[in-house]
Design a protein around this motif. Structure first.
Motif: not given
Length: 413
Positions: A380-389
């Motif tokens: 998932r894109p979050l701002g300047k990053a890609l996140a995982v959960s």
């Protein structure tokens, strides 16, 4: 798929209307698209599929309740057994004294509830001037009126005009900045301070060591209500039931949602401490004139109880704690990649990979997200990053797949 009539949240519909990604079924830690291809659900949908997909125990609990009493309100003196049982169970699990539970239908409503409750608490205490709400830069507290107002993501406020007054933000990682803001505004005007244990949608930032303990102490010193937004962090995501126990916190209120049902049905709420509840519970003439139509929905409560049974029986908070290191190591292995600016994580089953400015300027974030999806992993894109959960039932082997997809996707850039 053909052009859609569905207006997607947070979407540029000009781009999305003819290019949807259609999910048709899910099982365990995996989802399937309309072509039958499967993908590792690296985000547990929107942070919430803690027990994974396809848990028939939850489905059966909801179905059985619907046959008995599908829905009824809990306004005034009305109640129902599942709502009563769930409230008691959550109150017993919560790390606050004398806890009482107010149900909503999601995290955004929980935030609005907590903010209004904080203001009305002080009014009931004879201090109606205490209305100011403090929060943090980069914070995400949903998209309802109050949540939009106290959120710290500028793009989420742009274009909406004047929002709820008497709110302001401080840097997300500086406890002394909170103290300075209190001194400037005046503690006698401040109702509450809101903080996520781990910042989620604002970029996934774990707290700096000692930060949460410090701001909690500052709130006590100035008699300001401390509200922990545990919508993302609760129900095992950071290794405990409400995501605050790790730091020994005892907030005045805790907002929750997402993992309380693992997303099987919409539910959120506020755990209020005995202190906050006291003027409403112990004194006549202070009704809290606020509530959602589906608050205390019996079918939703039954699903939540079944979900909590799974979390408890399978010891998923402890499992998340054990998998925290493997996930962080899988992402840290990407830190030397020339397209990577920073890797964040190591606190719970959460992590993010931020890209360099050059890659971001070249449109690298959406391209990387889609490439990783083509490789069979949802991020998932979050701002300047890609996140995982990922779901808390994810295996170490599946965590390895996340790291491999990231590496291959980054190389493809």
């Amino acid at each position: 798929m053909s052009s859609t009539d569905l207006w997607h949240p947070f979407a540029d519909m000009h781009d999305v209307k003819n290019s949807q990604f259609c999910v048709t079924k899910a099982e365990g830690s995996w989802i399937y698209d309309d072509a039958g291809r499967r993908y590792l659900d690296g985000t547990a949908s929107l942070w919430y599929a803690n027990v994974g997909h396809g848990r028939n125990e939850i489905v059966e609990a909801a179905a059985a309740q619907m046959r008995e009493l599908e829905s009824y309100f809990v306004f005034n003196d009305f109640t129902n057994p599942p709502a009563e049982k769930l409230a008691t169970r959550l109150a017993e699990l919560a790390p606050v004294e004398g806890a009482k539970v107010f149900f909503t239908t999601g995290g955004g409503e929980a935030i609005d509830t907590a903010a209004k409750l904080a203001r009305q608490y002080w009014s009931a205490r004879g201090k109606p001037e205490r209305t100011h709400i403090l929060s943090r830069g980069n914070a995400y507290h949903g998209t309802n009126g109050m949540g939009t107002s106290i959120g710290g993501i500028d793009a989420n406020q742009a274009g909406f005009g004047r929002l709820v007054p008497e709110t302001s933000r401080v840097p997300h990682d500086d406890a002394e900045a909170l103290r300075s803001a209190i001194e400037t505004i005046g503690a006698e005007k401040i109702a509450a301070f809101f903080a996520e244990p781990v910042m989620g949608a604002g970029g996934l930032y774990p707290p700096e060591p000692g930060y949460l303990e410090a701001v909690a102490k500052i709130c006590v010193e100035h008699d300001i209500l401390f509200v922990a937004d545990s919508v993302i962090c609760g129900f095992g995501r950071v290794g405990s039931w409400f995501g605050v126990e790790r730091w020994g916190l005892q907030p005045d209120m805790i907002t929750f949602a997402k993992g309380v049902t693992s997303g099987y049905l919409p539910l959120g709420g506020v755990v209020a401490s005995g202190r906050v509840a006291a003027p409403f519970w112990d004194e006549p003439g202070h009704p809290f004139r606020h509530g959602a139509t589906y608050s205390g929905h019996p079918t939703v409560a039954a699903a939540a109880l079944a979900n909590l049974d799974i979390i408890e029986r399978e010891q998923l908070p402890a499992r998340a704690d054990a998998l925290e290191k493997p996930l962080h190591e899988a992402l840290l292995s990407l830190a030397d990649h020339r397209a990577v600016a920073e890797v964040r994580g190591g606190v719970g089953l959460l992590g993010a990979v931020e890209l360099t400015p050059e890659v971001l300027d070249d449109g690298g974030l959406p391209r990387l997200q889609k490439k990783i999806r083509e490789l069979g992993v949802i991020v998932r894109p979050l701002g300047k990053a890609l996140a995982v959960s990922p779901p808390l039932i994810v295996t170490e082997e599946e965590i390895g797949l996340i790291g491999e997809a990231f590496r291959e996707g980054l190389d493809a850039l």
